[in-house]
Design a protein around this motif. Sequence first.
Motif, PDB file in Angstrom:
ATOM      1  N   LEU A 209     -39.603 -56.357 -32.667  1.00  0.00           N
ATOM      2  CA  LEU A 209     -40.853 -57.062 -32.382  1.00  0.00           C
ATOM      3  C   LEU A 209     -41.974 -56.042 -32.306  1.00  0.00           C
ATOM      4  O   LEU A 209     -41.815 -54.972 -31.709  1.00  0.00           O
ATOM      5  CB  LEU A 209     -40.791 -57.813 -31.053  1.00  0.00           C
ATOM      6  N   SER A 210     -43.113 -56.342 -32.879  1.00  0.00           N
ATOM      7  CA  SER A 210     -44.296 -55.498 -32.735  1.00  0.00           C
ATOM      8  C   SER A 210     -45.312 -56.288 -31.937  1.00  0.00           C
ATOM      9  O   SER A 210     -45.774 -57.335 -32.377  1.00  0.00           O
ATOM     10  CB  SER A 210     -44.852 -55.118 -34.112  1.00  0.00           C
ATOM     11  N   SER A 211     -45.640 -55.795 -30.743  1.00  0.00           N
ATOM     12  CA  SER A 211     -46.410 -56.614 -29.807  1.00  0.00           C
ATOM     13  C   SER A 211     -47.142 -55.735 -28.809  1.00  0.00           C
ATOM     14  O   SER A 211     -46.758 -54.586 -28.553  1.00  0.00           O
ATOM     15  CB  SER A 211     -45.463 -57.556 -29.053  1.00  0.00           C
ATOM     16  N   GLY A 212     -48.194 -56.303 -28.222  1.00  0.00           N
ATOM     17  CA  GLY A 212     -48.771 -55.691 -27.041  1.00  0.00           C
ATOM     18  C   GLY A 212     -47.786 -55.780 -25.886  1.00  0.00           C
ATOM     19  O   GLY A 212     -46.776 -56.481 -25.972  1.00  0.00           O
ATOM     20  N   ILE A 213     -48.073 -55.058 -24.828  1.00  0.00           N
ATOM     21  CA  ILE A 213     -47.181 -55.087 -23.666  1.00  0.00           C
ATOM     22  C   ILE A 213     -47.940 -55.570 -22.433  1.00  0.00           C
ATOM     23  O   ILE A 213     -49.116 -55.287 -22.274  1.00  0.00           O
ATOM     24  CB  ILE A 213     -46.541 -53.712 -23.401  1.00  0.00           C
ATOM     25  N   PRO A 214     -47.218 -56.316 -21.579  1.00  0.00           N
ATOM     26  CA  PRO A 214     -45.863 -56.820 -21.774  1.00  0.00           C
ATOM     27  C   PRO A 214     -45.852 -58.036 -22.709  1.00  0.00           C
ATOM     28  O   PRO A 214     -46.806 -58.799 -22.730  1.00  0.00           O
ATOM     29  CB  PRO A 214     -45.434 -57.231 -20.368  1.00  0.00           C
ATOM     30  N   GLN A 226     -29.404 -58.196 -19.477  1.00  0.00           N
ATOM     31  CA  GLN A 226     -29.726 -56.785 -19.296  1.00  0.00           C
ATOM     32  C   GLN A 226     -30.095 -56.198 -20.659  1.00  0.00           C
ATOM     33  O   GLN A 226     -29.244 -56.033 -21.534  1.00  0.00           O
ATOM     34  CB  GLN A 226     -28.547 -56.023 -18.691  1.00  0.00           C
ATOM     35  N   LEU A 227     -31.374 -55.906 -20.833  1.00  0.00           N
ATOM     36  CA  LEU A 227     -31.875 -55.449 -22.121  1.00  0.00           C
ATOM     37  C   LEU A 227     -31.836 -53.936 -22.245  1.00  0.00           C
ATOM     38  O   LEU A 227     -31.896 -53.203 -21.258  1.00  0.00           O
ATOM     39  CB  LEU A 227     -33.318 -55.925 -22.331  1.00  0.00           C
ATOM     40  N   VAL A 228     -31.763 -53.489 -23.484  1.00  0.00           N
ATOM     41  CA  VAL A 228     -31.897 -52.080 -23.834  1.00  0.00           C
ATOM     42  C   VAL A 228     -32.991 -51.987 -24.885  1.00  0.00           C
ATOM     43  O   VAL A 228     -32.988 -52.757 -25.859  1.00  0.00           O
ATOM     44  CB  VAL A 228     -30.586 -51.501 -24.403  1.00  0.00           C
ATOM     45  N   LEU A 229     -33.953 -51.078 -24.694  1.00  0.00           N
ATOM     46  CA  LEU A 229     -34.977 -50.805 -25.694  1.00  0.00           C
ATOM     47  C   LEU A 229     -34.601 -49.515 -26.415  1.00  0.00           C
ATOM     48  O   LEU A 229     -34.449 -48.468 -25.789  1.00  0.00           O
ATOM     49  CB  LEU A 229     -36.359 -50.678 -25.050  1.00  0.00           C
ATOM     50  N   ILE A 230     -34.430 -49.592 -27.718  1.00  0.00           N
ATOM     51  CA  ILE A 230     -34.012 -48.442 -28.520  1.00  0.00           C
ATOM     52  C   ILE A 230     -35.233 -47.562 -28.807  1.00  0.00           C
ATOM     53  O   ILE A 230     -36.245 -48.047 -29.320  1.00  0.00           O
ATOM     54  CB  ILE A 230     -33.392 -48.913 -29.848  1.00  0.00           C
ATOM     55  N   PRO A 231     -35.177 -46.264 -28.486  1.00  0.00           N
ATOM     56  CA  PRO A 231     -36.348 -45.403 -28.713  1.00  0.00           C
ATOM     57  C   PRO A 231     -36.547 -45.044 -30.178  1.00  0.00           C
ATOM     58  O   PRO A 231     -35.608 -45.066 -30.981  1.00  0.00           O
ATOM     59  CB  PRO A 231     -36.022 -44.150 -27.890  1.00  0.00           C
ATOM     60  N   ILE A 251     -45.755 -44.824 -25.568  1.00  0.00           N
ATOM     61  CA  ILE A 251     -44.694 -44.997 -24.570  1.00  0.00           C
ATOM     62  C   ILE A 251     -44.766 -46.404 -23.990  1.00  0.00           C
ATOM     63  O   ILE A 251     -45.845 -46.857 -23.587  1.00  0.00           O
ATOM     64  CB  ILE A 251     -44.830 -43.974 -23.424  1.00  0.00           C
ATOM     65  N   ILE A 252     -43.643 -47.099 -23.956  1.00  0.00           N
ATOM     66  CA  ILE A 252     -43.538 -48.325 -23.157  1.00  0.00           C
ATOM     67  C   ILE A 252     -43.125 -47.875 -21.752  1.00  0.00           C
ATOM     68  O   ILE A 252     -42.004 -47.391 -21.562  1.00  0.00           O
ATOM     69  CB  ILE A 252     -42.493 -49.293 -23.737  1.00  0.00           C
ATOM     70  N   PRO A 253     -44.013 -47.967 -20.787  1.00  0.00           N
ATOM     71  CA  PRO A 253     -43.703 -47.428 -19.457  1.00  0.00           C
ATOM     72  C   PRO A 253     -42.502 -48.115 -18.823  1.00  0.00           C
ATOM     73  O   PRO A 253     -42.265 -49.312 -19.021  1.00  0.00           O
ATOM     74  CB  PRO A 253     -44.979 -47.707 -18.650  1.00  0.00           C
ATOM     75  N   GLY A 254     -41.745 -47.341 -18.053  1.00  0.00           N
ATOM     76  CA  GLY A 254     -40.655 -47.917 -17.284  1.00  0.00           C
ATOM     77  C   GLY A 254     -41.151 -49.024 -16.383  1.00  0.00           C
ATOM     78  O   GLY A 254     -42.283 -48.968 -15.875  1.00  0.00           O
ATOM     79  N   ALA A 255     -40.323 -50.043 -16.193  1.00  0.00           N
ATOM     80  CA  ALA A 255     -40.629 -51.218 -15.362  1.00  0.00           C
ATOM     81  C   ALA A 255     -41.600 -52.180 -16.041  1.00  0.00           C
ATOM     82  O   ALA A 255     -42.032 -53.156 -15.417  1.00  0.00           O
ATOM     83  CB  ALA A 255     -41.156 -50.817 -13.987  1.00  0.00           C
ATOM     84  N   PRO A 258     -38.221 -56.172 -16.681  1.00  0.00           N
ATOM     85  CA  PRO A 258     -37.188 -56.119 -15.639  1.00  0.00           C
ATOM     86  C   PRO A 258     -35.914 -55.442 -16.139  1.00  0.00           C
ATOM     87  O   PRO A 258     -35.418 -55.757 -17.233  1.00  0.00           O
ATOM     88  CB  PRO A 258     -36.931 -57.602 -15.321  1.00  0.00           C
ATOM     89  N   GLY A 259     -35.429 -54.481 -15.363  1.00  0.00           N
ATOM     90  CA  GLY A 259     -34.178 -53.818 -15.696  1.00  0.00           C
ATOM     91  C   GLY A 259     -34.310 -52.647 -16.640  1.00  0.00           C
ATOM     92  O   GLY A 259     -33.342 -51.915 -16.874  1.00  0.00           O
ATOM     93  N   VAL A 260     -35.489 -52.433 -17.229  1.00  0.00           N
ATOM     94  CA  VAL A 260     -35.719 -51.281 -18.105  1.00  0.00           C
ATOM     95  C   VAL A 260     -36.628 -50.321 -17.338  1.00  0.00           C
ATOM     96  O   VAL A 260     -37.857 -50.446 -17.379  1.00  0.00           O
ATOM     97  CB  VAL A 260     -36.357 -51.687 -19.453  1.00  0.00           C
ATOM     98  N   ASP A 261     -36.028 -49.379 -16.637  1.00  0.00           N
ATOM     99  CA  ASP A 261     -36.762 -48.575 -15.655  1.00  0.00           C
ATOM    100  C   ASP A 261     -37.276 -47.253 -16.195  1.00  0.00           C
ATOM    101  O   ASP A 261     -38.071 -46.584 -15.528  1.00  0.00           O
ATOM    102  CB  ASP A 261     -35.869 -48.316 -14.438  1.00  0.00           C
TER     103      ASP A 261
END
Length: 341
Positions: A209-214, A226-231, A251-255, A258-261
């Motif tokens: 997905l290409s998107s603004g955050i969050p 429980q998600l994992v974001l691949i760098p 950088i997608i900041p931690g937190a 939820p669950g991606v710290d």
Amino acid sequence: MRKAIFWVAIILLITATFLGCSGLSLWSNAENGSGPKNTNSSTTREAVTILTGGTSGVYFPLGGALAEIYHRNLNVAVSFQSTGASAENCYKLARGKGELAFAMADTVSDAYYGQGRFEGKPLTNIRGLSAMYSNYLHLITTKDKGIASLADIRGKRVAVGAHGSGTEINAKRVLIAAGLTYDDIEEHFLSFAEAIQGLRDETIDVAVLSSGIPNIAVSKLAAEKQLVLIPVSHKIITKLQEVSPAYTDVIIPGATYPGVDTNIATVGVKNLIVTREELSEEFVYKLTKVIFENTDFLRSTHAAADNILLDTAVEGMPIPLHQGAERYYREMGVLEPQVSP
């Protein structure tokens, strides 16, 4: 996380229920009540169709907010449409199927200069109106899949975005930079909403997905799984920059979800509002001016709009500005005043 204001929720509900998420029209007789300030009493009778993206992305609610701003400030008929986003929007805009469109800078550059999927077919009548916020490439999987890197997606079921969308263009280029092609994966051309549902139903392994955050849809999924974001590494981004300077390290900041710290390195690209050359200078001047007189209202719609700033409105713009937008930016000191010969 910032919540969408009440009218946006109503718009989304009405749109989804009665129009199949295809769009909504707002007419020009602005009502009294809360909303963006009315600073223009123009009597111009023109229409504005805003081309956005999927209903699970950021373009759609921002397009709704922009429609409301124009509805209340200009004497125009306004509509906004859910679309396949960047590439589709460029095609439609160039063919007169809209007046404004949201699109990613790399896709806009390809479209204008006839590169990539636009090879040999440049859309030379599209013009810049404003740069907005950055998109962050999300490569999302779930912890149970055991996928931690781009190398791990070989042979996996990957949602690469709607066919021909800006997300799909990003996904294909990232794969190539990582030494992969569609031959190495089982590609699925899915919208934002379909990709998220695919992760939920376990019919795909990875969603791009290409998107603004969050991203609201990702946040909701993170509350369920429980998600994992691949760098995406700096080495890969350097290769992407050889294709287009629109790509940057972000950088997608931690937190954020939820669950991606931990902080997640990925590739970023600016989002733009673009228009077409055929619109009058005066009309585009007004369209641009009204945006920056109502940025607080846009920001109440989504946190990504915090980065819609007058000072950075021309940064990362890869194509010529429309004369009307250029005139506004010169008046506001964003661009140097034009010197007569």
